[in-house]
Design a protein around this motif. Structure first.
Motif, PDB file in Angstrom:
ATOM      1  N   PHE A   7      -2.385  10.520 -10.624  1.00 28.88           N
ATOM      2  CA  PHE A   7      -3.674  11.214 -10.678  1.00 28.88           C
ATOM      3  C   PHE A   7      -3.649  12.612 -10.072  1.00 28.88           C
ATOM      4  N   SER A   8      -2.718  12.870  -9.158  1.00 22.78           N
ATOM      5  CA  SER A   8      -2.720  14.192  -8.536  1.00 22.78           C
ATOM      6  C   SER A   8      -1.636  15.092  -9.105  1.00 22.78           C
ATOM      7  N   THR A  40      -2.011   4.259   4.709  1.00 24.71           N
ATOM      8  CA  THR A  40      -2.707   5.101   3.730  1.00 24.71           C
ATOM      9  C   THR A  40      -2.922   6.506   4.272  1.00 24.71           C
ATOM     10  N   LEU A  73      -8.918   8.577  -4.037  1.00 23.64           N
ATOM     11  CA  LEU A  73      -7.568   7.995  -4.153  1.00 23.64           C
ATOM     12  C   LEU A  73      -7.169   7.191  -2.919  1.00 23.64           C
ATOM     13  N   LEU A 130      -7.434  -1.732  -2.856  1.00 20.39           N
ATOM     14  CA  LEU A 130      -7.037  -2.544  -4.008  1.00 20.39           C
ATOM     15  C   LEU A 130      -6.623  -3.960  -3.608  1.00 20.39           C
ATOM     16  N   LEU A 187       1.749   1.677  -3.704  1.00 20.56           N
ATOM     17  CA  LEU A 187       0.592   1.976  -4.553  1.00 20.56           C
ATOM     18  C   LEU A 187       0.119   3.414  -4.332  1.00 20.56           C
ATOM     19  N   ALA A 194      -9.084   3.939  -2.940  1.00 27.35           N
ATOM     20  CA  ALA A 194      -8.634   3.001  -3.969  1.00 27.35           C
ATOM     21  C   ALA A 194      -7.327   2.341  -3.545  1.00 27.35           C
ATOM     22  N   SER A 195      -6.410   3.120  -3.005  1.00 32.22           N
ATOM     23  CA  SER A 195      -5.122   2.527  -2.653  1.00 32.22           C
ATOM     24  C   SER A 195      -5.258   1.632  -1.432  1.00 32.22           C
ATOM     25  N   LEU A 232      -0.302   6.238  -7.208  1.00 31.34           N
ATOM     26  CA  LEU A 232      -1.582   6.859  -7.561  1.00 31.34           C
ATOM     27  C   LEU A 232      -1.485   8.377  -7.457  1.00 31.34           C
ATOM     28  N   ARG A 267       0.829  -1.211   0.000  1.00 34.17           N
ATOM     29  CA  ARG A 267       0.000   0.000   0.000  1.00 34.17           C
ATOM     30  C   ARG A 267       0.856   1.250   0.000  1.00 34.17           C
TER      31      ARG A 267
END
Lengths: 344, 277
Positions: free
Chosen positions: A185-186, A280, A206, A213, A177, A209-210, A181, A174
């Motif tokens: 995406f950012s 996360t 985000l 997953l 990932l 999702a991370s 991400l 994690r």
């Protein structure tokens, strides 16, 4: 026992009695289950307080370092109930009794801010629940759908590719990932905010999702394996023999049975989500209890650390209890068994 | 646990398990020999190279111009060292605990299983995080924190196996020949359940590597300055905007190694025909 007052001794003896007694109760009855859950919760509190004594070295030295001023050391030792108000060392029974009494009266105070720890946790907990909810939503929609799709085309290239991606999803940490991400995406595409929880639902996507997953990947693998197992059962052959269409066989007979075992792991994995949210929350600067835990470790604020660790453990135990119950409720075979047992 | 030629052939015919075995072999070789080949000149401070990307040579440079490739190679050694130490300790505790619990059964088993229930009430890394938080940051303490929960998986596998095997004829035969309990457990039972233990070890190694990296990433692992993969990734994330390669390369190393152990575990599970994880 040094420094133990009567209530401390009562609390400690009660805890030990439940803990030992629970081992010798039949666990199939609901009373046995209830007692064993209480015993595990008691065990968790014993673990969190006792670990301070189990680890080698003086805990205050370990946490503050040996250069810390005397007042700070005394304060921490008092907050951890290792010494009493006058500075005399306390035994474990006194430490445990004090801790339980403090927690139950919400008087477990932060080492730095002197705020009640449980209040601080309650302020941050909704963020973690919100995050875990979306991660779970993500995992429980994507995972089973991919698993069903892979099982339907078993042996094909598509199946192999999906299962490889699923294994990759499980292996991808994690903490790797999340940054990936973020990067994509950012930073690169500017679709989602970089950190924090200030942009409403937009900012949770985000992190969720991370966080979710790995669980999605696990679900996909489990659902696929479960469907393949169910497809060779007799009742599937019967369903085909009576002329049902392949879709009916698949969705009405196979899927309903195949999804049952999947539910059992949801509870376990939700615990994984709670623990994983520490990582996360750090990456996305998400103000949940995971970040609170890390901030408190950095500030050497051990009462908060103890509080968060216990909160997560309690939540996890209850989630598992709920999955256990829901499993019984969903599967008529187990439900009938339980009723029959209760009637006996 | 009999590994005849057929099962070996089966193992090597599966591309995933073969890939897993190769990845692990590379990881071990790099961990043992890598630092000796690459030398430690890359760990020197070179301010002129600070945060330069892979274009500037090898895999780029980190904070203070430290060579990324060199740190990664040293990181492999640390990961390997921690993983092996933890596995040896967890395995020893787990086998003895599980065997005793499963073999004696009844009350001893009930109490011993309750201890495991309590440890399992802390999901994932939570207990390791807590232990790491109350210990000073030293590499040996990372091992301690990871072993505190790491043995549970082995203990459960061993217990389940012992329970299913302890009523077999050959165990009864050994008992009736007057063999002592420890002899029955370690000479007659344990060798017969090595298959599931090996499978468990393979998956446990994957989660150990992950756990060590996660602890270091959270700042609770190896002491500052030690080039563990997790610590490197942590450092890389703080430079994510200006030097993304610092996060990407350690991440890839961790992911590939973990994937390798998972592949290997899947393959071994088929070989030993172990039903559930």
């Amino acid at each position: 026992m040094s420094g133990a007052s009567l209530p401390d001794i009562v609390i400690f003896s009660l805890a030990m009695a439940i803990l030992l007694g629970s081992c010798f109760m039949p666990s199939n009855r609901w009373t046995g289950k209830l007692v064993s859950i209480i015993a595990v919760l008691i065990g968790a509190t014993l673990m969190v307080t006792g670990m301070l004594r189990l680890i080698p070295g003086d805990p205050v030295d370990n946490i503050l370092g040996d250069q810390a001023p005397h007042e700070a050391r005394l304060q921490l030792a008092q907050d951890l109930n290792l010494v009493d108000a006058a500075g005399n060392p306390l035994g474990f029974i006194a430490q445990y009794g004090q801790f339980i009494r403090q927690v139950s009266r919400n008087q477990l105070l932060s080492y730095r801010t002197r705020e009640p720890v449980l209040t601080m946790i309650a302020q941050r907990l909704p963020y973690t629940i919100w995050l875990a909810f979306f991660a779970m939503l993500f995992a429980l929609t994507i995972g089973p759908v991919l698993g069903i799709a892979a099982a339907a085309r078993r042996g094909s290239f598509f199946d192999a590719l999906l299962m490889f991606l699923a294994l990759l999803g499980i292996s991808l940490p994690r903490f790797f990932l999340g940054p990936l991400l973020l990067l994509a995406f950012s930073i690169h595409w500017h679709i989602f905010p970089i950190s924090g929880a200030t942009d409403g639902i937009w900012s949770v996507i985000l992190p969720a999702a991370s966080l979710g997953l790995a669980m999605a990947a696990m679900q996909a693998r489990m659902v696929r394996a479960s469907i393949l197992e169910v497809m060779s059962e007799d009742y599937i052959r019967v369903a085909r023999a009576k002329g049902l269409s392949e879709n009916q066989v698949y969705f009405k007979h196979a899927l309903r049975n195949a999804l049952l075992p999947v539910i059992t792991v949801v509870g376990l994995e939700l615990g994984g989500l709670l623990a994983g949210s520490v990582v996360t929350e750090k990456i996305f600067n998400w103000p949940g209890i995971g970040l609170l835990l890390l901030e408190s470790i950095q500030r050497l604020d051990m009462p908060i650390v103890q509080g968060v660790v216990l909160t997560v453990a309690f939540a996890y135990v209850f989630i598992n209890l709920l999955t256990d119950l829901s499993y019984q409720w969903i599967d008529p075979r187990i439900r009938l068994q339980t009723i029959a047992q209760a009637l006996k | 646990m009999i590994m005849d030629q057929r099962t070996l052939k089966h193992f090597f015919k599966n591309p995933a398990s073969l890939a897993g075995a190769l990845i692990i072999l590379c990881f071990i070789l790099v961990g043992i020999l890598g630092p000796w080949f690459i030398g430690d000149s890359g760990l020197n401070i070179r301010l002129d190279m600070e945060l330069k990307g892979p274009g500037a040579g090898r895999l780029g440079f980190a904070e203070n111009g430290i060579d990324v490739l060199t740190s990664l190679v040293y990181g492999a050694r640390i990961s390997l060292l921690i993983a092996i130490t933890c596995t040896v300790i967890s395995l020893s505790i787990g086998i003895v605990y599980g065997a005793v619990s499963g073999f004696f059964g009844n009350r001893i088993d009930a109490v011993m299983m309750r201890v495991i229930d309590i440890l399992l009430a802390f999901p994932g890394l939570l207990l390791a995080i807590y232990i790491a938080a109350i210990l000073s940051p030293k590499t040996i303490n990372v091992v301690f924190a990871l072993c505190a929960t790491g043995w549970v998986g082995y203990a459960r596998v061993v217990r389940a196996q012992v329970l299913s095997i302890k009523n077999y004829e050959y165990v009864t035969a050994a008992t009736s020949l007057g063999a002592k309990t420890h002899r029955i457990i370690f000479v007659h039972i344990i060798p017969n359940i090595l298959g599931p233990i090996i499978v468990q070890a393979s998956f446990a190694l994957a989660s150990l590597i992950l756990a060590e990296a996660a602890l270091s990433f959270l700042g609770l692992g190896v002491p500052p300055g030690t080039p563990s993969w997790g610590a490197l990734l942590d450092q890389g994330v703080s430079y994510l905007f200006i030097a993304p390669h610092l996060a990407i390369f350690p991440g890839i190393c961790i992911a590939i190694t973990v994937l390798g152990f998972n592949f290997l575990g899947d393959g071994l599970r088929d070989v030993f025909d172990v039903k559930n994880r």
